[in-house]
Design a protein around this motif. Structure first.
Motif, PDB file in Angstrom:
ATOM      1  N   GLU A 234       0.832  -1.202   0.000  1.00  0.00           N
ATOM      2  CA  GLU A 234       0.000   0.000   0.000  1.00  0.00           C
ATOM      3  C   GLU A 234       0.871   1.259   0.000  1.00  0.00           C
ATOM      4  O   GLU A 234       0.619   2.207  -0.746  1.00  0.00           O
ATOM      5  N   ALA A 238       0.861   3.697  -3.128  1.00  0.00           N
ATOM      6  CA  ALA A 238       0.332   5.040  -2.910  1.00  0.00           C
ATOM      7  C   ALA A 238       1.374   6.087  -3.289  1.00  0.00           C
ATOM      8  O   ALA A 238       1.057   7.107  -3.904  1.00  0.00           O
ATOM      9  N   VAL A 250      -6.445   7.318  -2.554  1.00  0.00           N
ATOM     10  CA  VAL A 250      -6.099   5.969  -2.977  1.00  0.00           C
ATOM     11  C   VAL A 250      -6.669   5.007  -1.946  1.00  0.00           C
ATOM     12  O   VAL A 250      -6.535   5.235  -0.743  1.00  0.00           O
ATOM     13  N   GLU A 251      -7.303   3.951  -2.420  1.00  0.00           N
ATOM     14  CA  GLU A 251      -7.842   2.947  -1.489  1.00  0.00           C
ATOM     15  C   GLU A 251      -7.618   1.551  -2.050  1.00  0.00           C
ATOM     16  O   GLU A 251      -7.667   1.344  -3.258  1.00  0.00           O
ATOM     17  N   PHE A 252      -7.411   0.609  -1.152  1.00  0.00           N
ATOM     18  CA  PHE A 252      -7.078  -0.762  -1.535  1.00  0.00           C
ATOM     19  C   PHE A 252      -8.198  -1.702  -1.129  1.00  0.00           C
ATOM     20  O   PHE A 252      -8.735  -1.598  -0.024  1.00  0.00           O
ATOM     21  N   GLY A 255     -11.329  -0.720   0.657  1.00  0.00           N
ATOM     22  CA  GLY A 255     -11.000   0.690   0.807  1.00  0.00           C
ATOM     23  C   GLY A 255     -11.811   1.381   1.886  1.00  0.00           C
ATOM     24  O   GLY A 255     -11.923   0.885   3.001  1.00  0.00           O
ATOM     25  N   PHE A 256     -12.365   2.549   1.549  1.00  0.00           N
ATOM     26  CA  PHE A 256     -13.080   3.334   2.554  1.00  0.00           C
ATOM     27  C   PHE A 256     -14.328   2.631   3.068  1.00  0.00           C
ATOM     28  O   PHE A 256     -14.829   2.977   4.138  1.00  0.00           O
ATOM     29  N   VAL A 258     -14.391  -0.160   4.353  1.00  0.00           N
ATOM     30  CA  VAL A 258     -14.069  -0.898   5.585  1.00  0.00           C
ATOM     31  C   VAL A 258     -14.501  -0.118   6.821  1.00  0.00           C
ATOM     32  O   VAL A 258     -14.729  -0.696   7.887  1.00  0.00           O
ATOM     33  N   ALA A 284      -9.303  -7.364   1.229  1.00  0.00           N
ATOM     34  CA  ALA A 284      -7.927  -6.915   1.505  1.00  0.00           C
ATOM     35  C   ALA A 284      -7.253  -6.366   0.250  1.00  0.00           C
ATOM     36  O   ALA A 284      -6.177  -5.778   0.341  1.00  0.00           O
ATOM     37  N   GLY A 285      -7.894  -6.574  -0.906  1.00  0.00           N
ATOM     38  CA  GLY A 285      -7.266  -6.101  -2.140  1.00  0.00           C
ATOM     39  C   GLY A 285      -5.949  -6.803  -2.421  1.00  0.00           C
ATOM     40  O   GLY A 285      -5.066  -6.253  -3.066  1.00  0.00           O
ATOM     41  N   ILE A 287      -3.664  -7.737  -0.292  1.00  0.00           N
ATOM     42  CA  ILE A 287      -2.539  -7.313   0.549  1.00  0.00           C
ATOM     43  C   ILE A 287      -2.881  -7.546   2.015  1.00  0.00           C
ATOM     44  O   ILE A 287      -3.861  -7.005   2.527  1.00  0.00           O
ATOM     45  N   ARG A 300      -8.166   1.625  -6.066  1.00  0.00           N
ATOM     46  CA  ARG A 300      -8.804   2.703  -6.809  1.00  0.00           C
ATOM     47  C   ARG A 300      -8.151   4.045  -6.493  1.00  0.00           C
ATOM     48  O   ARG A 300      -7.708   4.265  -5.355  1.00  0.00           O
ATOM     49  N   ALA A 301      -8.138   4.913  -7.474  1.00  0.00           N
ATOM     50  CA  ALA A 301      -7.595   6.255  -7.283  1.00  0.00           C
ATOM     51  C   ALA A 301      -8.643   7.284  -7.701  1.00  0.00           C
ATOM     52  O   ALA A 301      -9.300   7.121  -8.737  1.00  0.00           O
TER      53      ALA A 301
ATOM     54  N   PHE B 242       0.058   4.734   5.774  1.00  0.00           N
ATOM     55  CA  PHE B 242      -0.120   3.307   5.484  1.00  0.00           C
ATOM     56  C   PHE B 242       0.814   2.438   6.330  1.00  0.00           C
ATOM     57  O   PHE B 242       0.724   1.207   6.285  1.00  0.00           O
ATOM     58  N   LYS B 248      -6.511   1.133   5.080  1.00  0.00           N
ATOM     59  CA  LYS B 248      -6.728   0.627   3.721  1.00  0.00           C
ATOM     60  C   LYS B 248      -7.028   1.730   2.713  1.00  0.00           C
ATOM     61  O   LYS B 248      -7.232   1.445   1.528  1.00  0.00           O
ATOM     62  N   GLY B 249      -7.124   2.981   3.164  1.00  0.00           N
ATOM     63  CA  GLY B 249      -7.358   4.061   2.223  1.00  0.00           C
ATOM     64  C   GLY B 249      -6.959   5.396   2.827  1.00  0.00           C
ATOM     65  O   GLY B 249      -7.046   5.584   4.048  1.00  0.00           O
ATOM     66  N   VAL B 250      -6.509   6.303   1.961  1.00  0.00           N
ATOM     67  CA  VAL B 250      -6.117   7.646   2.390  1.00  0.00           C
ATOM     68  C   VAL B 250      -6.642   8.631   1.359  1.00  0.00           C
ATOM     69  O   VAL B 250      -6.500   8.388   0.149  1.00  0.00           O
ATOM     70  N   PHE B 256     -12.193  11.254  -2.225  1.00  0.00           N
ATOM     71  CA  PHE B 256     -12.916  10.484  -3.238  1.00  0.00           C
ATOM     72  C   PHE B 256     -14.134  11.223  -3.783  1.00  0.00           C
ATOM     73  O   PHE B 256     -14.628  10.890  -4.851  1.00  0.00           O
ATOM     74  N   ALA B 302      -8.969   5.381   6.251  1.00  0.00           N
ATOM     75  CA  ALA B 302      -9.948   4.332   6.550  1.00  0.00           C
ATOM     76  C   ALA B 302      -9.256   3.199   7.292  1.00  0.00           C
ATOM     77  O   ALA B 302      -8.211   2.708   6.843  1.00  0.00           O
ATOM     78  N   LYS B 304      -9.604  -0.568   8.954  1.00  0.00           N
ATOM     79  CA  LYS B 304     -10.436  -1.767   8.850  1.00  0.00           C
ATOM     80  C   LYS B 304     -10.799  -2.289  10.235  1.00  0.00           C
ATOM     81  O   LYS B 304     -10.107  -2.001  11.219  1.00  0.00           O
ATOM     82  N   PRO B 305     -11.882  -3.051  10.323  1.00  0.00           N
ATOM     83  CA  PRO B 305     -12.246  -3.631  11.616  1.00  0.00           C
ATOM     84  C   PRO B 305     -11.177  -4.614  12.080  1.00  0.00           C
ATOM     85  O   PRO B 305     -10.553  -5.288  11.250  1.00  0.00           O
TER      86      PRO B 305
END
Lengths: 367, 367, 367, 367
Positions: A234, A238, A250-252, A255-256, A258, A284-285, A287, A300-301, B242, B248-250, B256, B302, B304-305
């Motif tokens: 990540e 990123a 950017v999210e994997f 992503g958001f 979660v 987890a994309g 990862i 995604r970007a 990260f 998992k996202g920034v 977004f 973001a 994750k749980p």
């Protein structure tokens, strides 16, 4: 430090929009890799301005000259340098940009950071044109990765609220990822693509622009690429993807999303598919702990709308210290998302190939 | 490369959850900076497990010992090293983790990457515990930044779909950013916080966990931090954020949401507020062309749980090559978001301070 | 940047002479490498002060504690951190060193660089004591290299004009390189060693100190380590060896003698020894174009005489801005060359192992 | 990693002797620095082959084109890229070099490292020609340093045992350092220079070549440049100077002579010269603890004799696995030392300027 990626390979990007040239040096490429220059050109053409309503009519040849690093078309172990001449530069007066910064552009920040010495013509080093050398480096990495069974692909996931079909994060195949590489408008669902193009045309006619979303996938990855904490996939990805000027998020994997999920939903259960450990979902994309788990890597970007719009906008005159109005002339892409798709692929390919080379360096002993 | 950030300062993080210790070396801190160890301890306490329902009862003292880098409480120019002893380690058998990987954890990827040699006890180097040394480095940077008028703060923006009040991206103040630093549950809107805690308790009672969103702001930034392309503030910040295992996202500024915006909406108009150039909106999150524009820097991460949930989950037995069930014992945070808030601040503080030092290096001549 | 080596592995050294501790973090070690801590201790003991006339009687235990990076004595893929406690620190007043800098020491330069904030006690971060963590990192690399058939050894090549037998640059064997590892006074020719020790004793009795020369060899190297220009083996090695505070010169193979040689003398003719290409002479020191050629890598480092001598010396009072006299009290090694021998081995081992890992990363395809 | 220097500035060198071009990208140059291209050309001309008996008659224009990084002749904050076209390449067959490696060259090591894929024509990336881009980067740094009162100069200290007058390490001035910059044969003592040229002519007539010694000095340095251990001025300088292919040794100040000195001789006593602290001798070469002390920085580099000599030499045939004879055709410099003088200056200028920028980053607070 600025336009340099320094890992197992070093990518050093140079150029300004209206300087004699732009280009890239890639140091650390293994010797013995054939580079197909036609294929590289085809890849670069995907980011070149086209004939569609969404792109500027400036015709960039964008034909890179390889200055070094190849011998008989094969990497020779020496740094690979490529340069693209800036031929279609216009000699108009850009000095206004030093005074009245364009909203959403780097004019203002560059003016203060560089004390007024920055090259303002065409946006200088901040121009989207600088993604061309990124694509050269990424296009080369893509070719090498392909020979190792690793495929990188991307598509427009959405523009102006119109969504494309998403990749299936569990079952996406290399073939799926290659679908958009031949399309003039890189979507999976062409009907959605028609609507997006109409929306772009609509925005243009209203002197406006549109942002969008790009989804990228990588298949064929071995388990084990990436490192804990600062050099996870990540982090690496990123850092490269944010090199594309308009990206703001950017999210994997999930992503958001979660943020609103429970562990029981988000956790991807493991199972055996023959001899291979897979996960039934892929939130987890691909990862886990920063390290690839063998599932497709998906991210995604978010791409902001082109800041250059033809409407009169509020700005300031730095020389006079007063508020003023700004009207940007010239033609600009009302939506850069289609052209940014190969750029995201390029960024991803560099990140993946660098991680692959790093992993080879630190091979552990088998237990 | 893995747990090292190498810029104007170098941050090298070490440790495993159940090794003798965890810690960090920060190289490149300027001499002459007083470090308030009580303040640092207070910062670390924010990420320590508390008494709330959302956190594990393991009581970590997390009292770092400064081994070097200070003389009479002031940085002396030598690398600063800090170590936290792992006292509360349990001697239970973790070898099961080599065989049956926990979904959502790095067990599987580490097993393959490190050939079975990884330290599995408590998650080893992949444990969330490793964010403690990140907080040491970040807490020190925060103190130095504060003396330069730069404030870093964060809050829970949402958990399980319940949202906190967002920072005002245009007018957020240092005082706003400090609001959550004293709270046991770091939200702006305590009523929303109560609901979040109830949701966490609910998830816990259902043997489940919750993810969430963290928003971070930085005020007092000069114009000009960050560099084009690979070293923009987004790239730098994302690489650090990260490093927190569950992120998992920034996204920066409008993030977004830009994907559905028009240029005329997203562009932030400039205006003069007295002698200072500001923008009326702040969709850019304080960053244009990778460079700070003097507006508050705002971003969201973001989280994750928690993957460790008490429910029976599907997994595999790597030794036997078959699918199996896994039941994780022990107590785990049903939501790590509250404790991750200072970690995000730490990551941001390191990124900002490193950019500040870099900027001092490359000072341009005034025109 | 200062006490960090950042390559395929990252070595981050910390500590001051009289701080709570000194130590090192080594990031990037492959998992699965057994580290023999007794062997490491034996290596560290070689640089510890001994009973000989040439060394200070301060008894440093120098027993490192491994805080992380090992699981059951084997590298686990996480960063390895080791710390040595400073127990034998003396509480005497060192503040004089801020005022009257010792000639040949870093007191003056540190005072100006760090604005008076540096830790002066015992030389702070500039103390020779900081070579202990270098030896921890190097000792670990030596063990791993040994398992790959690569041997690193060194000996005192000369002290005060008395020369030891030199390694045979063409035929030196691993056994030859290990000869001095067990000796209290690491020379090949013990008779010469006796004379050196007498010369050291003579210098000490005259309140003076002696410099010397250390020769280092590496055998078992594959062909192909090192890279062109900035990352040749000479560049890598020199960067590491100059980390030892007293080193003022480094030369490879024939070294400075090449200045008076002709090409016909200096060129090393190739020949086949069975299936292996060797060179009949080895003026290149095993390096051609920055890359190992399979012959023994041989280099020498010049070590200056201990600057701390008991004689009254000319210095200045920085506080009063006048010339003054300085008399250094306490006992100091009259010659640090014997103790510097393992330090040179450590530096060489780090450089070689890092190059080896880099080379694995960038494996070319076979033609 | 290979041909990249990555510090406060990043210098990425590319090219092969007979590729379309060679060049360099310098990233991180502050904006606002005027670059005098005529002065840069004059500097490059010093390393160009001349009319003297010591140099090859291949006429390299070596006129770099600046592709980017300048706006109106002034650095604009964007990476500076320069390229030199390889026009005078000969199309002769070099494939023999893959089979029969030239003694003293990188043919053999490159063949094995790159698996036969290396560009052998003219030595490829290992050609001395690659020092031209090094000189571009260094020449630019020299100009910027000169505006800050820092002067870098070098001269031939000896060739074939004939010595030039050495710089006075205590009193050398900027004027002294500039003396050789206008000379066709860069020595201080022209009579010695005549003898050196005669010795070179003699060697040539005997189908042989000569090595030599280069001394470099830097004046006007502030106190405080460089960092402890891994980033001392010796480490930085050595890493850059060993980038020049033929250098086999580097020594600072008294250098290897310290091995035979006593502390009482070698220590440089401090004294006040007006308000400035100086040392009466300068055995330290201006560096204490890796940090500049304000005295002239002085070092020497040993340059091996040109390995390309016209005599028949012993080598091997890699394809046939047998010993063989090799006769190198074409004309080659019988002594590259004169042309290496500006290269050493360039390496030194890059190292000093990078240290200067780093130091500005980590400015301590005054006590």
């Amino acid at each position: 430090m600025s336009s340099v990626f320094h890992g197992a390979i070093t990518v050093s990007i140079f150029g300004q929009s209206h300087a004699p040239g732009i280009g890239v040096v890639v140091d650390g490429l293994p010797a013995g890799e054939k580079i197909d220059l036609d294929e590289l050109q085809a890849f670069l053409t995907r980011r070149a301005p086209g004939t569609g309503s969404w792109s500027t009519p400036r015709k960039e040849a964008d034909a890179p000259e390889i200055l070094s690093g190849l011998a008989d078309g094969v990497t020779c172990g020496a740094p690979l340098a490529a340069v693209i001449r800036n031929t279609n530069t216009r000699s108009k007066d850009y000095s206004n940009l030093r005074d009245i910064p364009r909203p959403g552009h780097a004019d203002f920040t560059a003016q203060l950071k560089y004390g007024g010495w920055q090259d303002v013509a065409g946006g200088g080093h901040f121009s989207g044109r600088l993604t061309a050398p990124l694509c050269i480096a990424g296009g080369i990495c893509k070719q090498i990765l392909a020979r190792r069974g690793i495929t990188v692909g991307a598509h427009i996931a959405g523009i102006g609220g119109i969504l494309d079909t998403a990749y299936d994060p569990v079952n996406v195949t290399a073939e799926d990822l290659l679908l958009t590489s031949k399309k003039r408008f890189p979507v999976l669902d062409d009907a959605a693509g028609e609507k997006m193009q109409a929306a772009i045309e609509q925005a243009r006619s209203e002197l406006d622009s549109l942002g969008g979303l790009i989804e990228c996938g990588v298949t064929g990855l071995p388990v084990g690429l990436g490192d804990p904490m600062l050099d996870g996939m990540e982090n690496r990805m990123a850092r490269l993807v944010f090199a594309i000027p308009a990206v703001k998020g950017v999210e994997f994997g999930a992503g958001f999303a979660v943020a609103e999920m429970r562990g029981s939903e988000n956790n991807d259960p493991f199972y055996y598919d023959g001899d291979t450990v897979k996960t039934r979902t892929n939130h987890a994309g691909g990862i886990l702990g920063g390290i690839t788990n063998g599932m497709p890597l998906v991210f995604r970007a978010a791409v902001k709308p082109t800041p250059s719009i033809a409407r009169v906008q509020d700005s300031v005159s730095l020389s006079q210290g007063v508020d003023t109005k700004l009207e940007i002339h010239g033609r600009h892409d009302p939506c850069i998302v289609p052209r940014a798709v190969p750029c995201v692929e390029a960024a991803a390919a560099i990140a993946v190939y660098d991680a692959l080379l790093s992993q080879q360096a630190i091979q552990q002993k088998e237990k």
